[in-house]
Write an enzyme that holds these catalytic residues in place. Structure first.
Site, mmCIF file in Angstrom:
data_model
loop_
_atom_site.group_PDB
_atom_site.id
_atom_site.type_symbol
_atom_site.label_atom_id
_atom_site.label_comp_id
_atom_site.label_asym_id
_atom_site.label_seq_id
_atom_site.Cartn_x
_atom_site.Cartn_y
_atom_site.Cartn_z
ATOM 1 N N SER A 175 0.816 -1.217 0.000
ATOM 2 C CA SER A 175 0.000 0.000 0.000
ATOM 3 C C SER A 175 0.848 1.265 0.000
ATOM 4 C CB SER A 175 -0.943 0.003 1.208
ATOM 5 O OG SER A 175 -0.218 0.065 2.434
ATOM 6 N N ASP A 176 1.799 1.363 0.931
ATOM 7 C CA ASP A 176 2.555 2.615 1.023
ATOM 8 C C ASP A 176 3.595 2.739 -0.086
ATOM 9 O OD1 ASP A 176 4.082 0.611 2.132
ATOM 10 O OD2 ASP A 176 4.682 1.727 3.909
#
Length: 704
Positions: free
Chosen positions: A428-429
């Protein structure tokens, strides 16, 4: 011995037309402490820092570097190569020497090895590293080996090793599988409705647990060579044949225990050991084990193919590679595994090691943002162009093959992995930070440099980000949460916490908020309602996560400074500011209260371990912590209230610059699972550059 890293930097500098004379200077000369802060001085510091950082960029746009973490990772790979009779095939004699040099360099004074480079000695790392050195040909009579063996014996012998070590020693043949708590592969046959079904567990744990269950189910043991027979005597304090293995499975050295077993877990293990395992290994019930092992092997084959034999990390690769060899020692799949061992090897100043993984994409995404924060960024267009090419090339262009949801995989098309696209595991990041970097670069496009990308690829990235949000608004790492937080009571590792479940983190959530807010500036009409709702829920999640003292706990960096920086960045991205946000006001008060007398900030890895803010010994500052605190305070408008703390921090950072433009490597600054510090080598360059770039624009320009 001159480090290969020095030769690499010299080679890269030459390729990048950077004066190698500066890199050959001794690195003990720093800028004077009583530095005069003005725009010209900061520009000179930044130009020197960016010059050095650009010089060590690889031709494909990433920054090669070490990624040290757990000190047992190298040993596990050596065990696999030994058992599969691939040690001499894969590694030359020079490899052997450099790996031994690394292991000796990381040995503590008491003879043992810590869980990580800054840790006190542990049974896991000491027993495994001692074993690895013996497999690499080191003599039992060597003084360092004697000290290591004495440490092992003084702390109860290798029967005291945590379960991960028990598995590896059993594979080698210096431990018995009857001394290992059950890891039943039959769990793989459970329907996905069952919370403990492996497919519902956190991806990194899942990808270690499943191959370990295969090894346990097979009770696989490598060839009992003369060296293995000798190790049986060297590692244990009792004669091997007289060890009570049933009792040994419950033993763990106090130095290793961070997350003790719960009584419920102990009861479950006892039941499986005494009743379950005997039943599951008898015909006709044993047919269930055979079926489970077959399905696990198929699952691991799928993962190998979809990760291009890199796997999700080094620990998982070693396990999967061994399972692959057990299935067919002569297979093309095993040969492909061997070919990618080199991806994990790194020669540093301390020798050769197996890296946890190589975080190329992560570093590049941050590096682009740091360079763009500087007013002289246009002078380093070549650096940005190469980085832009690397980020574009690293985007994952397809989902995992076939019916990937049945293999417990999430969509990945449009995402970015921590490493490279080959690996295929979207994060995600990483996706958010890569998207941010590309969007920022797209604003800088000109006739001289085209930083654009196909619109559909931006949209694919946003699709991945939206798909990864949890019902509580927060973001985990690789996937959405699939099971319940209470599942942590079954954590079997002893050495790590929060490993069973895909938890949500302030850092990942903030990165996504920032990326989506920036995306809406470029494409305001694309999935507007969904993105607005996502940002609102994510913002509320961050606000609820704040501690009473105003801080946020950072799970992937050390620690409260890291988490608080991300939180402020995320809240600021949606328009929150010091005047209207009590969260930001409390956060600023927290950060200012932690500034040291020398103007810097610092945190020890003990902050992550104890969940309480802990300075480095002697109130020593850390250049990366200082940079994070500066970035957070500047984002929160500290310059309008009182820029003095920023001046003090900037002066400290500038005073730490080395003669060639580099900054000193200090204590480990990354973290995972609360008890696993990591060292992001590029952070020492990225974040001082970023902080000073923002400082020059936001602080000095306002003063002038």
């Amino acid at each position: 011995m001159i480090s290969m890293w020095i030769f690499l930097t010299l080679q890269l500098a030459k390729e990048n037309n950077f004066s190698v004379d500066d890199l050959q200077k001794e690195k003990d000369g720093t800028t004077p402490v009583n530095i005069n802060i003005d725009t010209a001085t900061v520009s000179d510091i930044l130009k020197k820092a960016l010059g050095y950082f650009s010089a060590i960029q690889a031709h494909d746009g990433h920054w090669p570097g070490d990624f040290p973490g757990p000190l047992f990772t190298t040993a596990t790979m050596m065990i696999v190569l030994y058992v599969t009779e691939s040690l001499s095939i894969t590694l030359s004699s020079e490899h052997h020497k450099e790996i031994c040099r690394y292991l000796y360099n990381r040995q503590n004074m008491d003879g043992g090895w810590g869980l990580h480079a800054e840790g006190e000695s542990s049974m896991l790392s000491t027993a495994l590293n001692y074993t690895a050195l013996r497999l690499l040909g080191e003599s039992v009579d060597d003084m360092s080996m004697h000290k290591a063996r004495k440490w092992i014996h003084d702390h109860g012998g290798a029967t005291m090793i945590p379960i991960l070590g028990k598995v590896w020693l059993s594979v080698l043949g210096v431990f018995e599988w009857s001394g290992v708590n059950p890891i039943p592969p039959e769990l793989f046959l459970l329907p996905t409705l069952v919370p403990i079904q492996p497919g519902r567990l956190w991806s990194h744990f899942r990808m270690a647990f499943i191959p370990m269950s295969y090894l346990y189910g097979k009770k696989f043991v490598g060839p009992i060579t003369r060296l293995v027979s000798s190790l049986r005597e060297e590692l244990h304090i009792h004669p091997y044949k007289k060890i009570d293995w049933k009792q040994a499975r419950k033993l763990c050295a106090k130095e290793d225990i961070y997350n003790p077993h719960t009584w419920l877990q102990e009861c479950l293990s006892d039941c499986l050991y005494s009743f379950g395992e005997p039943v599951l290994t008898r015909w006709p019930i044993s047919c269930m084990r055979k079926r489970a092992l077959q399905q696990v092997a198929e699952f691991l084959k799928y993962e190998d193919e979809n990760s291009q034999y890199i796997c999700i990390g080094a620990a998982q690769k070693a396990l999967s590679m061994l399972c692959c060899w057990i299935e067919n020692p002569n297979s093309d799949a095993f040969k492909r595994h061997l070919a990618r061992v080199a991806d994990f090897l790194w020669v540093g100043e301390d020798g050769m090691k197996v890296r946890v993984c190589a975080g190329q994409l992560w570093d590049v995404a941050f590096a682009v943002q740091a360079i763009l924060a500087c007013s002289i960024a246009q002078e380093f267009g070549g650096t940005l162009k190469k980085a832009h090419g690397f980020i574009k090339a690293s985007q994952i262009m397809d989902n995992p093959s076939g019916d990937f949801s049945r293999k417990y995989r999430h969509i990945s098309k449009g995402g970015w992995a921590f490493q490279v696209a080959d690996q295929g595991w979207q994060v995600s990041d990483c996706t958010a930070e890569a998207l941010k970097a590309l969007l920022l670069l797209s604003k800088c496009s000109s006739d001289a440099a085209d930083y654009q990308m196909e619109t559909c690829r931006y949209f694919d990235a946003v699709n991945v980000l939206l798909s990864l949000q949890n019902p509580n608004g927060g973001y985990g790492t690789w996937e959405i949460a699939r099971t319940y937080p209470w599942m942590e009571i079954f954590n079997m590792t002893e050495i790590y916490a929060d490993i069973m479940v895909e938890h949500q983190y302030v850092e990942c959530t903030s990165s996504v908020i920032q990326a989506l807010a920036l995306f809406q500036e470029k494409y305001p009409g694309h999935r507007k309602d969904e993105i607005d709702q996502c940002i609102t829920k994510a913002t509320e999640f961050i606000e609820k996560l704040q501690n009473e003292d105003g801080s946020w706990f950072g799970s992937w960096g050390i620690c409260f400074t890291y988490g608080t920086w991300f939180a402020i960045e995320g809240l600021s991205a949606v328009g929150h500011c010091y005047d209207d946000s009590s969260c930001i006001r409390k956060a600023c008060k927290f950060l200012l209260s932690k500034q040291l007398t020398n103007g810097g900030w610092s945190e020890s890895h003990l902050s992550s371990r104890t969940k309480a803010y802990t300075n480095l010994d002697g109130e020593k500052s850390h250049i990366v912590n200082t940079s994070w605190a500066m970035l957070a305070l500047m984002k929160a408008g500290q310059v309008e209230r009182d820029p003095t703390p920023l001046h003090r921090a900037a002066r400290l950072i500038m005073s730490m610059q080395l003669s060639d433009g580099d900054f000193p490597q200090e204590e480990m600054i990354g973290s995972f699972l609360k008890n696993g510090p990591l060292c992001y080598m590029a952070y020492r360059n990225i974040f001082p550059i970023w902080a000073l770039g923002e400082y020059q624009k936001l602080v000095l320009h306002q003063i002038i």
